[in-house]
Structures are given as structure tokens and as C-alpha cells.
Write a protein that holds these residues in place. Structure first.
Motif, PDB file in Angstrom:
ATOM      1  N   GLN A   3       8.937   2.488 -22.178  1.00  0.00           N
ATOM      2  CA  GLN A   3       8.837   2.522 -20.724  1.00  0.00           C
ATOM      3  C   GLN A   3      10.056   3.235 -20.171  1.00  0.00           C
ATOM      4  O   GLN A   3      11.176   3.042 -20.670  1.00  0.00           O
ATOM      5  N   LEU A   4       9.826   4.056 -19.149  1.00  0.00           N
ATOM      6  CA  LEU A   4      10.901   4.815 -18.520  1.00  0.00           C
ATOM      7  C   LEU A   4      10.885   4.528 -17.021  1.00  0.00           C
ATOM      8  O   LEU A   4       9.813   4.531 -16.405  1.00  0.00           O
ATOM      9  N   GLN A   5      12.070   4.303 -16.477  1.00  0.00           N
ATOM     10  CA  GLN A   5      12.177   3.960 -15.068  1.00  0.00           C
ATOM     11  C   GLN A   5      13.279   4.781 -14.408  1.00  0.00           C
ATOM     12  O   GLN A   5      14.447   4.671 -14.788  1.00  0.00           O
ATOM     13  N   GLU A   6      12.882   5.565 -13.399  1.00  0.00           N
ATOM     14  CA  GLU A   6      13.858   6.368 -12.666  1.00  0.00           C
ATOM     15  C   GLU A   6      14.515   5.541 -11.566  1.00  0.00           C
ATOM     16  O   GLU A   6      13.862   4.669 -10.963  1.00  0.00           O
ATOM     17  N   LEU A  18      22.654  15.725  -6.333  1.00  0.00           N
ATOM     18  CA  LEU A  18      21.580  14.767  -6.605  1.00  0.00           C
ATOM     19  C   LEU A  18      21.821  14.151  -7.976  1.00  0.00           C
ATOM     20  O   LEU A  18      22.079  14.878  -8.947  1.00  0.00           O
ATOM     21  N   SER A  19      21.754  12.822  -8.043  1.00  0.00           N
ATOM     22  CA  SER A  19      21.950  12.142  -9.312  1.00  0.00           C
ATOM     23  C   SER A  19      20.851  11.104  -9.492  1.00  0.00           C
ATOM     24  O   SER A  19      20.706  10.198  -8.665  1.00  0.00           O
ATOM     25  N   VAL A  20      20.077  11.245 -10.563  1.00  0.00           N
ATOM     26  CA  VAL A  20      18.980  10.327 -10.862  1.00  0.00           C
ATOM     27  C   VAL A  20      19.115   9.860 -12.312  1.00  0.00           C
ATOM     28  O   VAL A  20      19.379  10.677 -13.198  1.00  0.00           O
ATOM     29  N   THR A  21      18.938   8.571 -12.515  1.00  0.00           N
ATOM     30  CA  THR A  21      19.083   7.970 -13.845  1.00  0.00           C
ATOM     31  C   THR A  21      17.750   7.445 -14.352  1.00  0.00           C
ATOM     32  O   THR A  21      16.963   6.915 -13.573  1.00  0.00           O
ATOM     33  N   CYS A  22      17.525   7.606 -15.632  1.00  0.00           N
ATOM     34  CA  CYS A  22      16.328   7.085 -16.292  1.00  0.00           C
ATOM     35  C   CYS A  22      16.754   5.999 -17.276  1.00  0.00           C
ATOM     36  O   CYS A  22      17.564   6.253 -18.180  1.00  0.00           O
ATOM     37  N   THR A  23      16.220   4.815 -17.091  1.00  0.00           N
ATOM     38  CA  THR A  23      16.479   3.701 -18.012  1.00  0.00           C
ATOM     39  C   THR A  23      15.288   3.556 -18.945  1.00  0.00           C
ATOM     40  O   THR A  23      14.142   3.447 -18.491  1.00  0.00           O
ATOM     41  N   VAL A  24      15.577   3.551 -20.235  1.00  0.00           N
ATOM     42  CA  VAL A  24      14.536   3.516 -21.258  1.00  0.00           C
ATOM     43  C   VAL A  24      14.489   2.148 -21.917  1.00  0.00           C
ATOM     44  O   VAL A  24      15.530   1.598 -22.304  1.00  0.00           O
ATOM     45  N   SER A  25      13.298   1.620 -22.048  1.00  0.00           N
ATOM     46  CA  SER A  25      13.096   0.384 -22.801  1.00  0.00           C
ATOM     47  C   SER A  25      11.974   0.601 -23.807  1.00  0.00           C
ATOM     48  O   SER A  25      11.079   1.416 -23.583  1.00  0.00           O
ATOM     49  N   VAL A  94       9.383  14.936  -6.210  1.00  0.00           N
ATOM     50  CA  VAL A  94       9.332  13.718  -7.018  1.00  0.00           C
ATOM     51  C   VAL A  94       9.930  14.077  -8.380  1.00  0.00           C
ATOM     52  O   VAL A  94       9.490  15.037  -9.024  1.00  0.00           O
ATOM     53  N   TYR A  95      10.922  13.315  -8.791  1.00  0.00           N
ATOM     54  CA  TYR A  95      11.615  13.571 -10.058  1.00  0.00           C
ATOM     55  C   TYR A  95      11.128  12.566 -11.098  1.00  0.00           C
ATOM     56  O   TYR A  95      11.165  11.350 -10.864  1.00  0.00           O
ATOM     57  N   TYR A  96      10.704  13.115 -12.241  1.00  0.00           N
ATOM     58  CA  TYR A  96      10.195  12.295 -13.330  1.00  0.00           C
ATOM     59  C   TYR A  96      11.095  12.434 -14.554  1.00  0.00           C
ATOM     60  O   TYR A  96      11.563  13.534 -14.873  1.00  0.00           O
ATOM     61  N   CYS A  97      11.277  11.327 -15.268  1.00  0.00           N
ATOM     62  CA  CYS A  97      11.838  11.424 -16.608  1.00  0.00           C
ATOM     63  C   CYS A  97      10.704  11.197 -17.603  1.00  0.00           C
ATOM     64  O   CYS A  97       9.686  10.564 -17.282  1.00  0.00           O
ATOM     65  N   ALA A  98      10.876  11.728 -18.790  1.00  0.00           N
ATOM     66  CA  ALA A  98       9.811  11.652 -19.782  1.00  0.00           C
ATOM     67  C   ALA A  98      10.395  11.722 -21.183  1.00  0.00           C
ATOM     68  O   ALA A  98      11.475  12.271 -21.405  1.00  0.00           O
ATOM     69  N   ARG A  99       9.644  11.175 -22.124  1.00  0.00           N
ATOM     70  CA  ARG A  99       9.987  11.263 -23.541  1.00  0.00           C
ATOM     71  C   ARG A  99       9.023  12.213 -24.221  1.00  0.00           C
ATOM     72  O   ARG A  99       7.817  12.107 -24.030  1.00  0.00           O
ATOM     73  N   SER A 100       9.571  13.107 -25.017  1.00  0.00           N
ATOM     74  CA  SER A 100       8.746  14.068 -25.734  1.00  0.00           C
ATOM     75  C   SER A 100       8.934  13.919 -27.230  1.00  0.00           C
ATOM     76  O   SER A 100      10.062  13.840 -27.725  1.00  0.00           O
ATOM     77  N   ASN A 101       7.800  13.908 -27.953  1.00  0.00           N
ATOM     78  CA  ASN A 101       7.863  13.926 -29.410  1.00  0.00           C
ATOM     79  C   ASN A 101       7.443  15.299 -29.941  1.00  0.00           C
ATOM     80  O   ASN A 101       7.181  15.452 -31.128  1.00  0.00           O
ATOM     81  N   ASP A 104       3.390  15.149 -27.285  1.00  0.00           N
ATOM     82  CA  ASP A 104       2.986  14.386 -26.097  1.00  0.00           C
ATOM     83  C   ASP A 104       4.201  14.027 -25.255  1.00  0.00           C
ATOM     84  O   ASP A 104       5.335  14.046 -25.732  1.00  0.00           O
ATOM     85  N   LEU A 105       3.908  13.662 -24.014  1.00  0.00           N
ATOM     86  CA  LEU A 105       4.935  13.168 -23.102  1.00  0.00           C
ATOM     87  C   LEU A 105       4.574  11.764 -22.647  1.00  0.00           C
ATOM     88  O   LEU A 105       3.428  11.491 -22.306  1.00  0.00           O
ATOM     89  N   ASP A 106       5.576  10.897 -22.636  1.00  0.00           N
ATOM     90  CA  ASP A 106       5.453   9.602 -21.981  1.00  0.00           C
ATOM     91  C   ASP A 106       6.286   9.680 -20.708  1.00  0.00           C
ATOM     92  O   ASP A 106       7.476   9.966 -20.775  1.00  0.00           O
ATOM     93  N   TRP A 107       5.653   9.401 -19.582  1.00  0.00           N
ATOM     94  CA  TRP A 107       6.278   9.628 -18.289  1.00  0.00           C
ATOM     95  C   TRP A 107       6.751   8.340 -17.637  1.00  0.00           C
ATOM     96  O   TRP A 107       6.130   7.286 -17.797  1.00  0.00           O
ATOM     97  N   GLY A 108       7.814   8.462 -16.839  1.00  0.00           N
ATOM     98  CA  GLY A 108       8.138   7.422 -15.885  1.00  0.00           C
ATOM     99  C   GLY A 108       7.255   7.582 -14.661  1.00  0.00           C
ATOM    100  O   GLY A 108       6.454   8.509 -14.561  1.00  0.00           O
ATOM    101  N   ARG A 109       7.412   6.670 -13.720  1.00  0.00           N
ATOM    102  CA  ARG A 109       6.568   6.704 -12.525  1.00  0.00           C
ATOM    103  C   ARG A 109       7.029   7.737 -11.517  1.00  0.00           C
ATOM    104  O   ARG A 109       6.277   8.131 -10.626  1.00  0.00           O
ATOM    105  N   GLY A 110       8.278   8.145 -11.624  1.00  0.00           N
ATOM    106  CA  GLY A 110       8.804   9.141 -10.693  1.00  0.00           C
ATOM    107  C   GLY A 110       9.526   8.513  -9.520  1.00  0.00           C
ATOM    108  O   GLY A 110       9.277   7.357  -9.156  1.00  0.00           O
ATOM    109  N   ILE A 111      10.428   9.280  -8.943  1.00  0.00           N
ATOM    110  CA  ILE A 111      11.167   8.846  -7.767  1.00  0.00           C
ATOM    111  C   ILE A 111      11.206  10.001  -6.770  1.00  0.00           C
ATOM    112  O   ILE A 111      11.527  11.142  -7.132  1.00  0.00           O
ATOM    113  N   GLN A 112      10.853   9.700  -5.535  1.00  0.00           N
ATOM    114  CA  GLN A 112      10.902  10.711  -4.488  1.00  0.00           C
ATOM    115  C   GLN A 112      12.351  10.914  -4.057  1.00  0.00           C
ATOM    116  O   GLN A 112      13.030   9.948  -3.685  1.00  0.00           O
TER     117      GLN A 112
END
Length: 117
Positions: A3-6, A18-25, A94-101, A104-112
């Protein structure tokens, strides 16, 4: 399951950073062969890749944004951060963080994030 959360401020003034952080669990930033990306979407530009940080810590950036972009990580907190300098209203998105293998990409929900005075 990862799970990724911006998180970050929703409003930034022109010329500021602009500074945005993604927390990964559910996953680790240092797992081999994974990359952790930032992507943004706006009505005017559509979907735009910003850059990523690899499991090794190396980074890669979009040529059009490279001069203003930094991506860093804090492995102790399992977080990675985007900094975009000298922003203008065109950076509103909207800024998204994502994990790539690589496949595929696993996306966060995004932050405006809105750039406005």
C-alpha cells in the motif's frame, strides 16, 4: 499486499518548492529490482512521469523536469519524497506515487496539489 499513501500540503505558492512524501506499507524500498515512482496527472497535460528511485537508491528523472526535481528516500521510515522546485501554476496536478516491478504498477490514491498565490 503493498500500500502506498501520499501526503503533503495541498497548496503551494508559485516559485516555492513542492514536497510530497509516499509512505509504503507491505513492501520495502530496498527489495531487489523494484522502482518507486512519481507520476502526475493534470487536465492540461494528462498523465506525466516525473521520475523514480530504484531499490539501489539511484534515481532517474523526466528530461523535461530534471532540472527542478529531486527524489530521495528514508529507508528507516519506508518513505520516499518528491521535491519539485520553483513551481508555477502549470505544476498543479494530482501527484501519485507508485511501485514498479518492470511490468506492473501499484498506485497510491494520489494527492491534489494546487500551485496558487
Amino acid at each position: 499486499q503493498v500500500q502506498l499513501q501520499e501526503s503533503g500540503p495541498g497548496l503551494v505558492k508559485p516559485s516555492e518548492t513542492l514536497s510530497v512524501t509516499c509512505t509504503v506499507s507491505g513492501g520495502s524500498l530496498t527489495t531487489n529490482f523494484l522502482s518507486w515512482a512519481w507520476i502526475r496527472q493534470s487536465p492540461t497535460k494528462g498523465l506525466e512521469w516525473i521520475g523514480y528511485i530504484r531499490y539501489s537508491g539511484s534515481t532517474s528523472y523526466s528530461p523535461s523536469l530534471k532540472s527542478r526535481t529531486s527524489i530521495s528516500r528514508d529507508t528507516s521510515k519506508n518513505q520516499f519524497t518528491l521535491q519539485l522546485r520553483t513551481v508555477s501554476p502549470e505544476d498543479t496536478a494530482v501527484y501519485y506515487c507508485a511501485r514498479s516491478n518492470g511490468l506492473d504498477l501499484d498506485w497510491g490514491r494520489g494527492i491534489q496539489v494546487t500551485v496558487s498565490s
